[in-house]
Design a protein around this motif. Structure first.
Motif, PDB file in Angstrom:
ATOM      1  N   ALA A   1      44.496  25.069  41.250  1.00  0.00           N
ATOM      2  CA  ALA A   1      45.074  26.355  41.634  1.00  0.00           C
ATOM      3  C   ALA A   1      45.664  27.070  40.423  1.00  0.00           C
TER       4      ALA A   1
ATOM      5  N   VAL B   1      42.296  23.494  47.295  1.00  0.00           N
ATOM      6  CA  VAL B   1      42.433  24.950  47.312  1.00  0.00           C
ATOM      7  C   VAL B   1      41.573  25.495  48.458  1.00  0.00           C
ATOM      8  N   ASP B   2      40.326  25.928  48.187  1.00  0.00           N
ATOM      9  CA  ASP B   2      39.525  26.520  49.255  1.00  0.00           C
ATOM     10  C   ASP B   2      38.122  25.916  49.334  1.00  0.00           C
TER      11      ASP B   2
ATOM     12  N   ARG C   1      43.064  29.001  38.405  1.00  0.00           N
ATOM     13  CA  ARG C   1      42.320  30.087  39.053  1.00  0.00           C
ATOM     14  C   ARG C   1      42.833  31.443  38.584  1.00  0.00           C
ATOM     15  N   GLU C   2      41.905  32.308  38.209  1.00  0.00           N
ATOM     16  CA  GLU C   2      42.294  33.646  37.769  1.00  0.00           C
ATOM     17  C   GLU C   2      42.911  34.451  38.905  1.00  0.00           C
ATOM     18  N   ASP C   3      42.453  34.197  40.141  1.00  0.00           N
ATOM     19  CA  ASP C   3      42.918  35.010  41.266  1.00  0.00           C
ATOM     20  C   ASP C   3      44.261  34.569  41.815  1.00  0.00           C
ATOM     21  N   MET C   4      44.777  33.405  41.381  1.00  0.00           N
ATOM     22  CA  MET C   4      46.021  32.929  41.981  1.00  0.00           C
ATOM     23  C   MET C   4      46.876  32.102  41.027  1.00  0.00           C
ATOM     24  N   GLY C   5      46.367  31.783  39.841  1.00  0.00           N
ATOM     25  CA  GLY C   5      47.079  30.893  38.935  1.00  0.00           C
ATOM     26  C   GLY C   5      48.486  31.346  38.600  1.00  0.00           C
TER      27      GLY C   5
ATOM     28  N   GLU D   1      50.485  33.357  40.220  1.00  0.00           N
ATOM     29  CA  GLU D   1      51.362  33.321  41.391  1.00  0.00           C
ATOM     30  C   GLU D   1      51.760  31.886  41.731  1.00  0.00           C
ATOM     31  N   VAL D   2      50.799  30.952  41.637  1.00  0.00           N
ATOM     32  CA  VAL D   2      51.104  29.542  41.927  1.00  0.00           C
ATOM     33  C   VAL D   2      52.099  29.000  40.902  1.00  0.00           C
TER      34      VAL D   2
END
Length: 291
Positions: free
Chosen positions: A271, A36-37, A274-278, A280-281
């Protein structure tokens, strides 16, 4: 009162060429490829810090200086971010107190045992941890924290293990188990990549170790083993019976990030959480699977 020495140092063997990820690893160390990052090596270092380990020892090779730079202060980057009012906390886990990151060179690729032996001067007479960054271990608490807790109870040498299907054991180091108590299993023997029919168990060594400094003297005079390399497993096997030796069954998940499919699996799994992208992924994955 126990006089057991605490685990203050961790060795990270990061001298490999990463050939399975070429061409991505032609100029970038495999350990800096991101899940991820966050670079793969950062997950292992964070795990060690969570366990109370203070000093990180990287056994590197040519072309690996970027690993050390990742944990250095990036003055220009940080100054620019600060001037622009950016959130600096994203860099917190990559900051270290001067002197807590140490590197040594493995000048010849002679295997994991040789890589560990290269750190003997820094390890000295202390017990130490080993973390293989390719083995990404996700748990709460982390794998090394679970092992340090076990070490504080029984001392000696410890390895983390996981149970795998019997038909997969020939790809790993396998333990010969003795008495089991909870997550702790006495280790009576170790075998590196045994034939399926000869494997003493389905408990595989999974890339985390706490070893006593005597292993360095064992490695000093050890010949080459499987694959023409100096095997850490062989050195540990010679210490069984001389010191307490246990396996800790890890309560968590393992991702084999030394393989491309394992790397992709780890990226997707983290991913999705993740709360910020889960969300959407997940939508992306469902859309792709529906095609």
């Amino acid at each position: 009162m126990s006089t057991r020495k605490p685990i203050r140092k961790a060795v990270f063997p990061v001298a490999g060429l990463g050939t399975r990820f070429l061409p991505a690893t032609k100029a970038i160390p495999k350990e800096l490829l991101p899940i991820v990052d966050k670079p793969l090596i950062q997950y292992a270092v964070d795990e060690a810090r969570e366990a109370g380990i203070e000093q990180m020892i990287f056994v590197t090779g040519r072309g690996k200086t970027a690993i050390v730079e990742h944990f250095d202060r990036a003055f220009e980057l940080e100054s620019t971010m600060e001037e622009r009012g950016k959130d600096m906390s994203v860099l917190d886990s990559s900051r270290f107190t001067p002197g807590d990151i140490i590197t040594v060179r493995q000048q010849v690729p002679l295997g994991l045992g040789h890589a560990i032996w290269c750190a003997r001067g820094i390890v000295g007479d202390e017990p130490f941890a080993i973390l293989l960054p390719d083995e990404m271990m996700i748990g709460e608490p982390g794998c090394m924290a679970q092992m340090v807790e076990a070490y504080n109870e029984v001392g000696g040498n410890l390895i983390s293990v996981l149970e795998v299907p019997q038909d997969e054991v020939s790809s790993y180091g396998v333990i010969e188990p003795g008495e089991t108590r909870g997550a702790l299993t006495e280790v009576k023997g170790l075998v590196e990549k045994p034939p399926v029919a000869e494997a003493p168990s389905n408990k595989i060594i999974s890339g985390r170790y706490i070893l006593q400094p005597e292993v360095m003297r064992t490695l000093e005079n050890q010949g080459k083993g499987a694959g023409g390399e100096i095997q850490l497993t062989d050195a540990m096997a010679r210490m069984i019976g001389q010191q307490p030796f246990h396996a800790v069954t890890f309560n968590g998940r393992r991702f084999d990030c030394g393989s491309k499919t394992g790397f992709v699996e780890a990226t997707l799994a983290l991913a999705l959480e993740r709360e910020d992208m889960g969300a959407e992924v997940r939508a992306i994955a469902e859309r792709l699977l529906a095609q």
